[in-house]
Design an enzyme around this catalytic site. Structure first.
Site, mmCIF file in Angstrom:
data_model
loop_
_atom_site.group_PDB
_atom_site.id
_atom_site.type_symbol
_atom_site.label_atom_id
_atom_site.label_comp_id
_atom_site.label_asym_id
_atom_site.label_seq_id
_atom_site.Cartn_x
_atom_site.Cartn_y
_atom_site.Cartn_z
ATOM 1 N N GLU A 91 0.807 -1.212 0.000
ATOM 2 C CA GLU A 91 0.000 0.000 0.000
ATOM 3 C C GLU A 91 0.846 1.271 0.000
ATOM 4 O O GLU A 91 0.510 2.252 -0.671
ATOM 5 C CB GLU A 91 -0.934 0.013 1.222
ATOM 6 C CG GLU A 91 -2.012 -1.062 1.208
ATOM 7 C CD GLU A 91 -1.603 -2.333 1.910
ATOM 8 O OE1 GLU A 91 -2.492 -3.057 2.394
ATOM 9 O OE2 GLU A 91 -0.386 -2.614 1.998
ATOM 10 N N LYS A 123 24.180 0.309 -0.082
ATOM 11 C CA LYS A 123 23.568 -0.835 0.578
ATOM 12 C C LYS A 123 23.689 -0.691 2.096
ATOM 13 O O LYS A 123 24.714 -0.263 2.620
ATOM 14 C CB LYS A 123 24.250 -2.130 0.131
ATOM 15 C CG LYS A 123 24.066 -2.479 -1.338
ATOM 16 C CD LYS A 123 22.674 -2.965 -1.623
ATOM 17 C CE LYS A 123 22.481 -3.311 -3.092
ATOM 18 N NZ LYS A 123 23.153 -4.553 -3.479
ATOM 19 N N ILE A 171 22.851 -0.612 -19.543
ATOM 20 C CA ILE A 171 23.115 -1.714 -18.619
ATOM 21 C C ILE A 171 22.268 -2.940 -18.942
ATOM 22 O O ILE A 171 22.646 -4.059 -18.608
ATOM 23 C CB ILE A 171 22.893 -1.254 -17.166
ATOM 24 C CG1 ILE A 171 23.831 -0.089 -16.845
ATOM 25 C CG2 ILE A 171 23.122 -2.386 -16.186
ATOM 26 C CD1 ILE A 171 25.303 -0.385 -17.080
ATOM 27 N N GLU A 184 14.923 -6.633 -22.234
ATOM 28 C CA GLU A 184 14.450 -7.501 -21.142
ATOM 29 C C GLU A 184 12.953 -7.364 -20.851
ATOM 30 O O GLU A 184 12.516 -7.478 -19.708
ATOM 31 C CB GLU A 184 15.269 -7.236 -19.865
ATOM 32 C CG GLU A 184 16.761 -7.429 -20.055
ATOM 33 C CD GLU A 184 17.564 -7.174 -18.796
ATOM 34 O OE1 GLU A 184 16.991 -7.198 -17.689
ATOM 35 O OE2 GLU A 184 18.781 -6.942 -18.917
ATOM 36 N N GLU A 231 27.023 -7.805 -1.205
ATOM 37 C CA GLU A 231 25.957 -7.919 -0.212
ATOM 38 C C GLU A 231 26.263 -8.864 0.949
ATOM 39 O O GLU A 231 25.934 -8.575 2.083
ATOM 40 C CB GLU A 231 24.672 -8.349 -0.900
ATOM 41 C CG GLU A 231 23.447 -7.936 -0.151
ATOM 42 C CD GLU A 231 22.267 -7.819 -1.078
ATOM 43 O OE1 GLU A 231 21.342 -8.613 -0.940
ATOM 44 O OE2 GLU A 231 22.287 -6.943 -1.953
ATOM 45 N N HIS A 254 28.291 -6.075 -14.168
ATOM 46 C CA HIS A 254 27.781 -4.790 -13.672
ATOM 47 C C HIS A 254 27.582 -4.880 -12.170
ATOM 48 O O HIS A 254 27.122 -5.899 -11.645
ATOM 49 C CB HIS A 254 26.451 -4.440 -14.347
ATOM 50 C CG HIS A 254 25.764 -3.262 -13.711
ATOM 51 N ND1 HIS A 254 26.266 -1.989 -13.781
ATOM 52 C CD2 HIS A 254 24.632 -3.179 -12.960
ATOM 53 C CE1 HIS A 254 25.471 -1.162 -13.119
ATOM 54 N NE2 HIS A 254 24.483 -1.857 -12.606
ATOM 55 N N CYS A 304 26.358 -2.276 -8.614
ATOM 56 C CA CYS A 304 25.736 -0.992 -8.306
ATOM 57 C C CYS A 304 25.492 -0.795 -6.821
ATOM 58 O O CYS A 304 25.340 -1.741 -6.063
ATOM 59 C CB CYS A 304 24.418 -0.835 -9.063
ATOM 60 S SG CYS A 304 23.190 -2.100 -8.726
ATOM 61 N N HIS A 339 18.182 6.383 -10.890
ATOM 62 C CA HIS A 339 17.176 6.275 -9.837
ATOM 63 C C HIS A 339 16.540 7.617 -9.504
ATOM 64 O O HIS A 339 15.704 7.703 -8.610
ATOM 65 C CB HIS A 339 17.792 5.648 -8.589
ATOM 66 C CG HIS A 339 18.173 4.215 -8.794
ATOM 67 N ND1 HIS A 339 19.406 3.835 -9.280
ATOM 68 C CD2 HIS A 339 17.476 3.072 -8.620
ATOM 69 C CE1 HIS A 339 19.453 2.522 -9.380
ATOM 70 N NE2 HIS A 339 18.299 2.039 -8.984
#
Length: 755
Positions: free
Chosen positions: A18, A116, A426, A479, A600, A637, A639, A690
């Site tokens: 939501e 991150k 990309i 894609e 990560e 790649h 990011c 972004h």
């Protein structure tokens, strides 16, 4: 006395996303600010009442955010740049301007850098502090939300990014963290006073930066902040909450300072049990993080109980290891078979686990312990013996590509004959409402295979034609057939399960639905061949084959806990290797294997980087491409992470070209590349995808020139900093048109200088 329970934080997006949908409608002026705020209020109310019904004893507040909790703290403490404060906007619109960037009649605002959040796929906004920054209490969100819950009859524990972590995560221009210590202490003291006056009993200060390697200067900074801060806490109790690891470097400081509670991670904290066992003060409360807040498997109660019992702590609250922000909301919304579903615990189900563990620890709920033990006693999956044997037989040469990169580089430049500063993207192009609708129709069998294929062909044809017209050198097919860069691959591999509604926030309004690695993984059939082959057949220009790498597939899935991450990654590497070789056999000469999430699962402590992660993660990537021909060019790649400190490991991936996110981080990575004598050709992103801003030609040209000041032109590729699936068609085309114009201008200047 019953052992108490709590959580560090709860997902804020809503069961049906939501918050995402309301916020995006607000961005498009389809709803008012009041309507967005009402949606948010209802979500907070729902979450608080859900926690009450679940029997959670201590309930957090201020874990809600419209975009990011670090950005919330920046607005609370007046860390907002002057150009944003000067905008004639409401506070919420200023907030979104700094989160996303703003370009309009009122000015031009660049979004703050995004990185991150420690070792997760969540992204935070990085505060930018300088000599003009005045660190002081100026916002009121934390107080409003405490009052909001109090009006519902719920006394919450407000949550706030702690001052040490806030200063450690910030970036500085001509100042240091130490310059803000006194003001930070005063600002947090002001928060304490106001919360205490409002009736708060506790405040939770999140300090995940304490689980990283800390220098003597870091420890001094921590003490310089907390000694005066805690001296003025008054009647308010302070919980120092850590997660994602252990606090070995400052444990003695933590137990000697007058914190009322310490939140410690017993899941990822390798030394937490050793630190705490028989050595936890009786005058503090141990908030024991024994329920995994980052994965979706059922908790093994026997293991959690053993961890609690080993502590010998007098006062314990059973807690999650980190915020539940990182897991989906509830298994109830999934249609897995009962024999599958019983193994999963999303956020809501973890609340029940907390209550069970607390009850069992207190000598009750023995039937819940018996049922849990029975669940873990039975086999869940059957091992693929052939696959395990293949992995066991891998040799060192299986991970090494021949010939060496420098030799391949010469071969490829001759083979492709691309211009100086070759341009590309990309991979993805905008996933419009039409694209998503057609995929949904096909999934629901409302259109047949032929109709679906004709639509995808049409989209590929349109974008190939546009790429050729605008002048891109290496093309992509866009894609359009892919819902997600990990889920799409998982759907073509054995061993995967897919949820319907298991959404998790990645950043802002961006949510992802990680697939679940249920069993052993194999490539069942071709994954990308059909559309890559079709796209290449429609143009004389090179079209990249687009794949997701094994480390990213693992890191953006919910991984198994019954085998090692290394074993799972090697299974994925063999599967993607098959796809790479199949693409090559079908005439695809450039293959991009994205490892966006490489960082990560990098351990937060440098001493563990290689032994626990890079020593198998990097070879797993090399395994994927080790068998391709010298003429085949391998791209990758990455990011929105900090890569500067692992440049040698990235170079060791032995790709031919790597593209980095660099625009939001102000191209800082270039200095590290130069210092480390990085050999791989590189495409630092020249604009931030972004943000809805369209970069001007001059802006991109200046960025390219800054890149060329650090990296030799023959080594440089020009590209955006990430895929374009989340952007609109109009802004995408305008931005790329400007990128091409800027690149051509730079080429002309270089030619003139050469002449």
């Amino acid at each position: 006395m019953m052992t108490a329970t709590t959580i560090i934080g709860f997902p804020r997006i809503g069961e049906k996303r939501e918050l995402k949908f309301a916020t995006e409608k607000y961005f498009k002026n389809k709803i008012s600010q009041a309507e967005l705020q009402e949606t948010s209020r209802k979500l907070r109310k729902h979450n608080w009442e859900l926690l009450v019904r679940a029997g959670i004893d201590e309930i957090p507040s201020n874990d809600f955010s419209y975009y990011d909790q670090t950005l919330d703290a920046a607005f609370l403490f007046n860390l907002v740049p002057q150009n944003v404060q000067a905008l004639p906007f409401s506070p919420l619109d200023k907030y979104f301007a700094l989160a996303r960037g703003y370009q309009g009649k009122e000015g031009n605002v660049l979004a703050w850098p995004m990185k991150k959040w420690f070792n997760t796929n969540y992204h935070y906004l990085v505060p930018q502090l300088n000599q003009d920054t005045q660190f002081k209490l100026s916002g009121d969100k934390i107080f409003k939300e405490f009052a909001e819950a109090k009006d519902l009859g719920i006394i919450t524990r407000p949550v706030l990014v702690g001052p040490f972590t806030l200063l450690k995560l910030s970036e500085y221009q001509n100042v240091t963290a130490a310059d803000f210590v006194n003001d930070a202490v005063a600002a947090y003291q002001a928060v304490f006073e106001r919360l205490a006056a409002a009736g708060a009993q506790w405040i939770q200060l999140d300090e995940p930066s304490l689980v990283k390697d800390l220098t003597a200067a870091d420890q001094q900074l921590f003490n310089d902040i907390y000694r005066p801060l805690l001296a003025a806490k008054g009647k308010l109790k302070v919980l120092c909450q850590t997660y994602f690891g252990d606090v070995r470097d400052v444990y003695n400081d933590l137990i000697s300072l007058p914190f009322d509670g310490l939140g410690l991670d017993f899941v990822e904290g390798k030394q937490t049990r050793q630190l705490v066992s028989g050595n936890f003060p009786d005058d503090k409360v141990l908030f024991a993080g024994v329920v995994n807040g980052k994965n979706i498997w059922r908790n093994n109660y026997a293991k959690s109980l053993a961890r609690l019992q080993e502590t010998q702590a007098k006062n314990i609250v059973v807690n999650t290891s980190c915020s539940l922000l990182h897991v989906p909301i509830t298994v109830a919304n999934e249609n897995f078979a009962p024999a599958v579903k019983e193994h999963f615990a999303f956020a809501v189900e973890k609340l029940g686990e907390l209550k069970d563990i607390a009850a069992i620890y207190g000598g009750q709920a023995k039937e819940q312990l018996t049922a849990n033990q029975a669940l873990f006693a039975k086999p869940r999956v059957q091992e693929d013996a052939e696959l395990h044997a293949k992995i066991a037989s891998l040799k060192e040469e299986d991970f090494i590509r021949q010939p060496a990169r420098k030799v391949r580089e010469k071969i490829q430049k001759k083979e492709f004959n691309l211009p100086l500063l070759p341009t590309t993207t990309i991979g993805s192009f905008p996933q419009t409402k039409e694209v998503r609708s057609v995929r949904r129709q096909f999934r629901r069998h409302e259109i047949d295979q032929e109709q679906y294929d004709d639509f995808i062909k049409g989209k590929i044809d349109d974008w190939l034609k546009w790429q050729e017209e605008v002048g891109l050198d290496v093309l992509v097919h866009g894609e359009f057939e892919r819902n997600d860069m990990v889920e799409y691959f998982g759907q073509h591999l054995s061993g995967y399960l897919f949820s319907k509604n298991a959404w998790v926030q990645s950043y802002g309004t961006r949510c992802v639905k990680p697939p679940i690695i249920w069993g052993d993984v194999k490539r069942r059939h071709p994954i990308t061949i059909k559309w890559s082959k079709y796209a290449q057949s429609q143009t004389k220009k090179l079209v990249k084959g687009m794949l997701t790498g094994p480390v990213t597939i693992l890191n953006w899935s919910f991984p198994r806990e019954d085998i090692s991450l290394k074993e799972s990654t090697l299974q994925l590497a063999l599967a993607i290797q098959g796809e790479v070789l199949h693409l090559e056999a079908n005439g695809i000469k450039i293959i991009q294997i994205d490892e966006a999430a490489l960082r990560e699962k990098l351990p937060l402590r440098k001493s563990d980087w290689y032994s626990e992660y890079l020593n198998w993660a990097i070879p797993a990537f090399r395994l994927v491409h080790s068998k391709v021909k010298p003429e085949t060019q391998i791209h990758t790649h990455m990011c929105y992470s900090e890569f500067s400190d692992i440049i040698p490991a990235i170079d060791a991936m032995d790709a031919d070209v790597i593209s980095f996110e660099a625009s939001r981080s102000n191209l800082e990575i270039l200095d590290a590349l130069k210092k480390q004598h990085f050999e791989t050709e590189v495409g630092p992103g020249v604009y931030d995808i972004h943000s809805p801003r369209i970069p001007s030609v001059d802006e991109v040209e200046a960025t390219i020139n800054r890149i060329l000041a650090k990296i030799a032109a023959p080594k440089v590729w020009i590209n955006p900093d990430c895929g374009l699936k989340t952007r609109g068609v109009k802004e995408t085309k305008a931005s790329l048109t400007n990128v091409i114009a800027a690149t051509r201008a730079v080429r002309r200047h270089l030619k003139e200088e050469g002449d």
